[in-house]
Scaffold this motif. Sequence first.
Motif, mmCIF file in Angstrom:
data_model
loop_
_atom_site.group_PDB
_atom_site.id
_atom_site.type_symbol
_atom_site.label_atom_id
_atom_site.label_comp_id
_atom_site.label_asym_id
_atom_site.label_seq_id
_atom_site.Cartn_x
_atom_site.Cartn_y
_atom_site.Cartn_z
ATOM 1 N N ALA A 110 -11.910 0.686 12.369
ATOM 2 C CA ALA A 110 -10.779 1.227 13.119
ATOM 3 C C ALA A 110 -9.731 1.880 12.223
ATOM 4 C CB ALA A 110 -10.128 0.105 13.937
ATOM 5 N N LEU A 111 -9.938 1.858 10.896
ATOM 6 C CA LEU A 111 -8.959 2.412 9.975
ATOM 7 C C LEU A 111 -9.104 3.937 9.888
ATOM 8 C CD1 LEU A 111 -9.136 -0.166 7.037
ATOM 9 C CD2 LEU A 111 -7.471 -0.061 8.891
ATOM 10 N N ALA A 112 -8.027 4.563 9.394
ATOM 11 C CA ALA A 112 -8.050 6.019 9.198
ATOM 12 C C ALA A 112 -8.922 6.367 7.993
ATOM 13 C CB ALA A 112 -6.638 6.531 8.997
ATOM 14 N N THR A 113 -9.430 7.593 7.969
ATOM 15 C CA THR A 113 -10.283 8.073 6.887
ATOM 16 C C THR A 113 -9.591 9.225 6.181
ATOM 17 O OG1 THR A 113 -12.236 7.491 8.190
ATOM 18 C CG2 THR A 113 -12.567 8.947 6.316
ATOM 19 N N VAL A 120 -8.800 3.882 4.741
ATOM 20 C CA VAL A 120 -7.473 3.672 4.164
ATOM 21 C C VAL A 120 -6.683 2.736 5.064
ATOM 22 C CG1 VAL A 120 -5.338 4.769 3.400
ATOM 23 C CG2 VAL A 120 -7.523 5.938 3.114
ATOM 24 N N TYR A 121 -6.024 1.756 4.442
ATOM 25 C CA TYR A 121 -5.159 0.802 5.156
ATOM 26 C C TYR A 121 -3.718 1.005 4.710
ATOM 27 C CZ TYR A 121 -2.790 -3.624 6.154
ATOM 28 O OH TYR A 121 -1.886 -4.573 6.558
ATOM 29 N N LYS A 122 -2.792 1.074 5.683
ATOM 30 C CA LYS A 122 -1.370 1.229 5.375
ATOM 31 C C LYS A 122 -0.739 -0.161 5.297
ATOM 32 C CE LYS A 122 0.829 4.750 6.765
ATOM 33 N NZ LYS A 122 1.520 5.816 7.540
ATOM 34 N N VAL A 123 -0.095 -0.450 4.160
ATOM 35 C CA VAL A 123 0.434 -1.787 3.879
ATOM 36 C C VAL A 123 1.561 -2.112 4.845
ATOM 37 C CG1 VAL A 123 1.488 -3.264 2.138
ATOM 38 C CG2 VAL A 123 -0.222 -1.564 1.472
ATOM 39 N N PRO A 125 4.650 -5.053 6.155
ATOM 40 C CA PRO A 125 5.595 -5.970 5.479
ATOM 41 C C PRO A 125 4.975 -7.353 5.271
ATOM 42 C CG PRO A 125 6.708 -4.735 7.207
ATOM 43 C CD PRO A 125 5.259 -4.437 7.360
ATOM 44 N N GLY A 126 5.214 -7.926 4.101
ATOM 45 C CA GLY A 126 4.741 -9.267 3.773
ATOM 46 C C GLY A 126 3.289 -9.365 3.373
ATOM 47 N N VAL A 127 2.588 -8.246 3.243
ATOM 48 C CA VAL A 127 1.160 -8.253 2.899
ATOM 49 C C VAL A 127 0.996 -8.008 1.402
ATOM 50 C CG1 VAL A 127 -1.054 -7.115 3.282
ATOM 51 C CG2 VAL A 127 0.509 -7.454 5.192
ATOM 52 N N THR A 128 0.133 -8.789 0.767
ATOM 53 C CA THR A 128 -0.146 -8.654 -0.659
ATOM 54 C C THR A 128 -1.563 -8.120 -0.867
ATOM 55 O OG1 THR A 128 -0.998 -10.906 -0.852
ATOM 56 C CG2 THR A 128 1.372 -10.604 -1.147
ATOM 57 N N LEU A 129 -1.869 -7.795 -2.133
ATOM 58 C CA LEU A 129 -3.209 -7.296 -2.457
ATOM 59 C C LEU A 129 -4.270 -8.341 -2.151
ATOM 60 C CD1 LEU A 129 -4.474 -4.714 -3.661
ATOM 61 C CD2 LEU A 129 -4.459 -5.858 -5.878
ATOM 62 N N PHE A 130 -3.959 -9.631 -2.375
ATOM 63 C CA PHE A 130 -4.916 -10.693 -2.076
ATOM 64 C C PHE A 130 -5.159 -10.803 -0.578
ATOM 65 C CE2 PHE A 130 -2.758 -12.003 -6.033
ATOM 66 C CZ PHE A 130 -3.851 -11.936 -6.873
ATOM 67 N N ALA A 131 -4.090 -10.650 0.234
ATOM 68 C CA ALA A 131 -4.248 -10.719 1.686
ATOM 69 C C ALA A 131 -5.107 -9.566 2.198
ATOM 70 C CB ALA A 131 -2.875 -10.701 2.351
ATOM 71 N N ILE A 132 -4.932 -8.374 1.616
ATOM 72 C CA ILE A 132 -5.756 -7.228 2.023
ATOM 73 C C ILE A 132 -7.225 -7.483 1.674
ATOM 74 C CG2 ILE A 132 -6.148 -4.763 1.666
ATOM 75 C CD1 ILE A 132 -3.177 -4.477 1.056
ATOM 76 N N ALA A 133 -7.474 -8.048 0.491
ATOM 77 C CA ALA A 133 -8.855 -8.335 0.082
ATOM 78 C C ALA A 133 -9.516 -9.329 1.024
ATOM 79 C CB ALA A 133 -8.871 -8.849 -1.359
ATOM 80 N N ARG A 134 -8.786 -10.386 1.415
ATOM 81 C CA ARG A 134 -9.363 -11.361 2.340
ATOM 82 C C ARG A 134 -9.622 -10.744 3.715
ATOM 83 N NH1 ARG A 134 -5.560 -14.860 -0.132
ATOM 84 N NH2 ARG A 134 -4.116 -14.471 1.585
ATOM 85 N N VAL A 157 5.315 -1.688 0.897
ATOM 86 C CA VAL A 157 5.243 -1.462 2.342
ATOM 87 C C VAL A 157 5.081 0.035 2.599
ATOM 88 C CG1 VAL A 157 6.485 -1.681 4.522
ATOM 89 C CG2 VAL A 157 6.637 -3.487 2.813
ATOM 90 N N GLY A 158 4.131 0.396 3.472
ATOM 91 C CA GLY A 158 3.882 1.785 3.806
ATOM 92 C C GLY A 158 2.898 2.478 2.886
ATOM 93 N N GLU A 159 2.499 1.840 1.802
ATOM 94 C CA GLU A 159 1.568 2.454 0.857
ATOM 95 C C GLU A 159 0.156 2.463 1.437
ATOM 96 O OE1 GLU A 159 0.170 1.913 -3.825
ATOM 97 O OE2 GLU A 159 1.437 0.435 -2.825
ATOM 98 N N SER A 160 -0.609 3.517 1.169
ATOM 99 C CA SER A 160 -1.984 3.636 1.642
ATOM 100 C C SER A 160 -2.929 3.084 0.584
ATOM 101 C CB SER A 160 -2.332 5.099 1.948
ATOM 102 O OG SER A 160 -1.535 5.583 3.010
#
Length: 339
Positions: A110-113, A120-123, A125-134, A157-160
């Motif tokens: 469902a993510l943008a390409t 690509v996932y847009k970060v 608030p409160g999300v870390t690199l480890f949370a994105i990996a999980r 926050v807001g980074e792709s």
Amino acid sequence: MFRFPLLTAAFVLTGISAWATTSPVAPPDSIGVEYRGNKLLIKHRVTPGETLYGVARRYKVPVEDIVEANSGQKGALVTGQVILVPRNRVVLTQPAASKATATAPAATRALATDARGNKVYKVEPGVTLFAIARRFQTTPAELSRLNGFPANYNVRVGESVIVAGTAAAAPAARPSTPVAATRPAPTARPERDEEAEQDAREAREKEARERAARERARDSASSPAITPAAPATTAPAPEREKVPTRASEIVRRVSESGLATAIQTDASDKYLALHKTAPVGTIMEVKNIMNGQSVYVRVIGQLPDTGENTNILVRLSKRAVQRLATPDQRFRVETNYVP
């Protein structure tokens, strides 16, 4: 007729080669490996004096990856503890470039390409690199490779962030930001150092007070009887401050005066006492006001404030009463102790 033996030999060779390529070889200082999800974890037993950073240097793995693999390991490692060290991701058969998007995990569909075909996932608030990996079933190291992140990079926050890339897509080169470049590596710092030092000081002071009280009790038990002083008046003597002779005596002392009597059921030959307020185990000085005799006793219980004990300050063992050299069943005393 030779078809079946040839097919059997081919299957055996294929199985052996597959087993050889997928079975990991554990380092000599580990005790085994295990798989968790799509990740290879090395089991390592902690040796005396070994730290989290020492393990990270030995296996050439970032400290943050080890902390994440061990459910947020905090504090010092314990000798004999078994920790998990992420080493190499399990290599699975990769689909063709044209089918990468179709076989991507359901979480990334469902993510943008972007223009290169990366998910690509847009970060948030409160999300870390480890949370994105999980969330997207990958590892922080893989995300760093796909996005060209430097070590210890913190997403904003807001980074792709690229979470799944095609075989033809090259990792995006990202310049290190001032925040990531100047951010120091995490260091182990013991928590609440000041409180721990304060507790240690209080424990040492209390031990010094108890040692001094025990020495005074031994000196009193082994020294000859004190020469009787001049008889005092029957009126209670006013309390006065005693000048401390040792550093351990510069503490709050409790001084009281009242009537004392013997413990009727006592059959021991020790210097013991029952007191209304002093804690059990307290070493207490009891002085006979009439003749100046003193004795050090240990409080073994609380004296109930009922019945005939209403006007009694302290009850002493028969051996302590003999040391105070009084012929009376009830006599006036002065007590001193450190609570």
